[in-house]
Design an enzyme around this catalytic site. Sequence first.
Site, short mmCIF file in Angstrom:
data_model
loop_
_atom_site.label_atom_id
_atom_site.label_comp_id
_atom_site.label_asym_id
_atom_site.label_seq_id
_atom_site.Cartn_x
_atom_site.Cartn_y
_atom_site.Cartn_z
N ALA A 34 -3.37 4.25 1.04
CA ALA A 34 -1.88 4.99 0.84
C ALA A 34 -1.98 6.33 1.66
O ALA A 34 -0.88 6.78 2.16
CB ALA A 34 -1.60 5.12 -0.60
N GLY A 42 1.02 8.83 1.55
CA GLY A 42 1.90 8.18 0.68
C GLY A 42 3.36 7.92 1.15
O GLY A 42 4.16 7.51 0.76
N GLY A 43 3.18 7.92 2.79
CA GLY A 43 4.61 7.72 3.38
C GLY A 43 5.07 6.14 3.22
O GLY A 43 6.34 6.05 2.63
N LYS A 44 4.31 5.32 3.16
CA LYS A 44 4.75 3.86 2.99
C LYS A 44 4.91 3.58 1.30
O LYS A 44 5.76 2.70 0.80
CB LYS A 44 3.80 2.94 3.48
CG LYS A 44 3.85 3.09 5.12
CD LYS A 44 2.67 2.21 5.39
CE LYS A 44 2.72 2.15 7.08
NZ LYS A 44 2.31 3.68 7.65
N ASP A 70 -3.00 -0.73 4.99
CA ASP A 70 -2.54 0.09 6.24
C ASP A 70 -3.96 0.42 6.52
O ASP A 70 -4.16 1.77 6.31
CB ASP A 70 -1.69 1.23 6.16
CG ASP A 70 -1.23 1.80 7.19
OD1 ASP A 70 -1.69 1.63 8.13
OD2 ASP A 70 -0.57 3.10 7.05
N CYS A 105 -1.99 1.06 13.13
CA CYS A 105 -1.31 1.82 14.22
C CYS A 105 -1.91 1.83 15.36
O CYS A 105 -2.18 2.86 16.20
CB CYS A 105 -0.97 3.40 13.68
SG CYS A 105 -2.28 4.41 13.40
#
Length: 317
Positions: free
Chosen positions: A122, A125-127, A196, A249
Site C-alpha cells: 500500500a 495509501g493512494g490506491k 502494486d 509503474c
Amino acid sequence: PVERIAARHSLPEFLAKVLVEDLGAEQAEALAAALNERAPMSLRANTLKGSREELREALVQEGIDTTLGQYGHNTLHVETRTNLFSLDAFQAGLFEAQDEGSQLIAELVAPPPKSMVVDYCAGAGGKSLAIAAELGNRGRVLASDVHKRKLKELRKRAKRAGVGNIQVVELNAEEGAALPKPFESVLGKASRVLVDAPCTGIGALRRNPEARWRLSEDDLARLPKIQLQIAQRAMELVAPGGRLIYATCTLLKRENQDVVSALMAGRDDLEIISPREVWGAERGDALVDESGQFLQTSPHTHGTDGFFAAVLRRKPA
C-alpha cells in the site's frame, strides 16, 4: 539506436537497450522523450466528500483552473501552478494528488459492494484511499506495507479523507516471515488483492528524473524475483472466484508480462481477465496493450505515467 536514445534523452545505456528490445527503436525513443517532459498535476476527487464536478467548482473558488481527465472517472488536471497542499479543498479532504494512471489501477480493482480488499503493497495509501472511496466506506480494506513511515502517512491521509473502512497492517520485511495476525482470517477469503509491486519505476521517471542514475543492471535481474515472491504470497489471500491485480509503474516486460507468466506457470486455477471485461470494450480498448490482456498506460501515448496491470482470477473450486 541504443547509443542515440541514451545520449539524446539522458538515459543509462543499459536502460535504453532494454527499452529498444521491449518496444522497438521508434517507441523506445518516443517514450524516452516523454520521460523528460513535465508531468501533469493530477487530482482524484474524493467521492466520499463530493463529486468531481463539485471539486472542480470548489477549486474555481480558490482561483484554480482544471480540466477533466480523459480516462479516470474522478480525475482532474490542474492547469494553474500552485501549492496544492495549501488549498482549503485539500485540507478539507476533497481530493488527493494522484496521477491518472495510478487512479486507473485502483479503478481496475473494481471491488464488489461491501467486499474484503487487500492492498498488499500500500505504501502511503493512494490506491487504498481510492478503493475505500469506491466501496463507499463500506466493506473492508486491509492496507499493508513493510515501511512504517509510509503507513503513518496513510493513517493521516485516511483521517483527512474521512475514510473509515481501512485497517492498516505492518508487514515483516524478512524473507519467509509469517503473515501478520490480521491476515490469518483473510487467507483464501479476499475478493480482491492488489499487489502494486516495488519496481524500477521507469514509468514515473519524469517525476523522479534522477532515479534513472540510481538504477543498475543488477536491479533488472533482482526486482522480478522479488515481484514474483510478493505476488505468490499475496495470491494466498485471494478467495476462489476472487482476483489478484498485479501492477507496477514500469514498462519493462521482465517486470510485467514475464512476472505474470511465472506466477501462472504450473497453475490451472488462474485465468487472465482483460480490462475490457472489467470496464467494457469502449473504455478498455484505449487502455490495453497490444495483446489486449493487460492494462498499459504510458506518457507518450496517454499522457499519464507509465503503468502496467494484470487481473488474474482464481477459478472457483
